[in-house]
Design a protein around this motif. Sequence first.
Motif, PDB file in Angstrom:
ATOM      1  N   THR A 117      44.378  45.181  25.501  1.00 45.85           N
ATOM      2  CA  THR A 117      43.458  46.033  26.254  1.00 45.85           C
ATOM      3  C   THR A 117      42.392  45.183  26.939  1.00 45.85           C
ATOM      4  O   THR A 117      42.032  45.431  28.096  1.00 45.85           O
ATOM      5  CB  THR A 117      42.795  47.053  25.315  1.00 45.85           C
ATOM      6  OG1 THR A 117      43.799  47.869  24.707  1.00 45.85           O
ATOM      7  CG2 THR A 117      41.823  47.940  26.076  1.00 45.85           C
ATOM      8  N   SER A 120      43.808  43.457  30.038  1.00 47.15           N
ATOM      9  CA  SER A 120      43.894  44.382  31.165  1.00 47.15           C
ATOM     10  C   SER A 120      42.517  44.630  31.776  1.00 47.15           C
ATOM     11  O   SER A 120      42.351  44.589  33.007  1.00 47.15           O
ATOM     12  CB  SER A 120      44.511  45.702  30.703  1.00 47.15           C
ATOM     13  OG  SER A 120      44.507  46.652  31.749  1.00 47.15           O
ATOM     14  N   GLY A 123      41.271  41.594  33.674  1.00 45.09           N
ATOM     15  CA  GLY A 123      41.922  41.499  34.976  1.00 45.09           C
ATOM     16  C   GLY A 123      41.311  42.471  35.980  1.00 45.09           C
ATOM     17  O   GLY A 123      41.096  42.118  37.153  1.00 45.09           O
ATOM     18  N   GLN A 124      41.009  43.695  35.526  1.00 48.14           N
ATOM     19  CA  GLN A 124      40.358  44.674  36.390  1.00 48.14           C
ATOM     20  C   GLN A 124      38.977  44.182  36.822  1.00 48.14           C
ATOM     21  O   GLN A 124      38.573  44.362  37.977  1.00 48.14           O
ATOM     22  CB  GLN A 124      40.236  46.011  35.665  1.00 48.14           C
ATOM     23  CG  GLN A 124      41.567  46.681  35.376  1.00 48.14           C
ATOM     24  CD  GLN A 124      41.397  47.908  34.496  1.00 48.14           C
ATOM     25  OE1 GLN A 124      40.283  48.367  34.239  1.00 48.14           O
ATOM     26  NE2 GLN A 124      42.506  48.442  34.010  1.00 48.14           N
ATOM     27  N   ALA A 169      41.229  35.795  30.954  1.00 46.59           N
ATOM     28  CA  ALA A 169      42.436  36.605  30.767  1.00 46.59           C
ATOM     29  C   ALA A 169      43.646  35.710  30.500  1.00 46.59           C
ATOM     30  O   ALA A 169      44.492  36.023  29.660  1.00 46.59           O
ATOM     31  CB  ALA A 169      42.676  37.488  31.992  1.00 46.59           C
ATOM     32  N   GLN A 173      45.929  35.636  27.167  1.00 46.08           N
ATOM     33  CA  GLN A 173      47.372  35.828  27.274  1.00 46.08           C
ATOM     34  C   GLN A 173      48.113  34.726  26.532  1.00 46.08           C
ATOM     35  O   GLN A 173      49.135  34.979  25.868  1.00 46.08           O
ATOM     36  CB  GLN A 173      47.798  35.846  28.740  1.00 46.08           C
ATOM     37  CG  GLN A 173      49.263  36.199  28.953  1.00 46.08           C
ATOM     38  CD  GLN A 173      49.609  37.572  28.399  1.00 46.08           C
ATOM     39  OE1 GLN A 173      48.933  38.561  28.673  1.00 46.08           O
ATOM     40  NE2 GLN A 173      50.658  37.639  27.599  1.00 46.08           N
TER      41      GLN A 173
END
Length: 235
Positions: A117, A120, A123-124, A169, A173
Motif C-alpha cells: 500500500t 502505491s 508512486g501516487q 518506492a 519494492q
Amino acid sequence: MTDAAPLPTPQRPDTADVARLADYGAPLLQALAARDVALPATPGDGLVEALARIALALQAADPARLRRQESWWGRLLGRDVEREAAGRGLQSQLGVLALQAREQAQQLQQHMAMRATAISATGQAAEALQAWADAAAADVPALQGAGQEALAARIDHLQRLAALRRIEAGHWQLLQQQDEVLLQRFARIHDVLLPAWRQAALAAQAATGAVRAGQAATLHAQIDDEVAAAQARLR
C-alpha cells in the motif's frame, strides 16, 4: 498509511506575489504529510531468527557436523560445545519453534501488505509532485525578478521531492522482493524439509538403516543452506 482523501490537483499560480510563489504546492505537501506513516526497516529479522533457532535445534542431533561448522578458534574456545548445549535445549521445543516461525511469517506477510500500500501511495505522491511542478513550469518565463526565482526554486524543490519518492518506492519494492524470497525459504523449510527430516530422523532412530540416516543428514544440510541464505539478507 491512508489515502482516504484524494490528493489536491495542480493549481497554477495566478499571482506575482513572491511569498505565495515561494509557497507554491503547499496544499499538496500538507496532504502528503498527513498520509506519511513510518514502516519498520527490517520486519523479516524475526523470521530469520526463528529459522536459525530451528537450525540450531537440528544441529544438536549431529554434534560432529556442528563441530565441522565451527572454526578451530571457536572449537578451542568451546563454542561448539555451547552451541550443542543450546541446540539440545531447543530440540524438545521444535514444535514451538515451528509455531514461532509461522507467527513471524504471518507478521511479515501483514507487513508486506502494508508496504505494498505504501509503494502505491508513494508512486501516487511522486506523480502528483511532478504534475504540480510541470503545471507551474510554463508560468516561470512570464514572471520577473524575485518572483521568477521564487517559483523556479519551488518547482525545483517539488521535482526533487518527486525523485526522492520514486527512489523510496523502488527501495521498498526491492525489500518486497527480498521478503518474498524469505517467505519462500520459510515455506520450503517448514512445509517440506522439516517434516521430511523428522520422518527420516525417526526412521534412523528405529534403526532402519544407514540410508535413512543419510537422508536425515541430507535434509539437515538443506535446511542449514536455506537458513544461511535467509541470514545473508541481513548482511
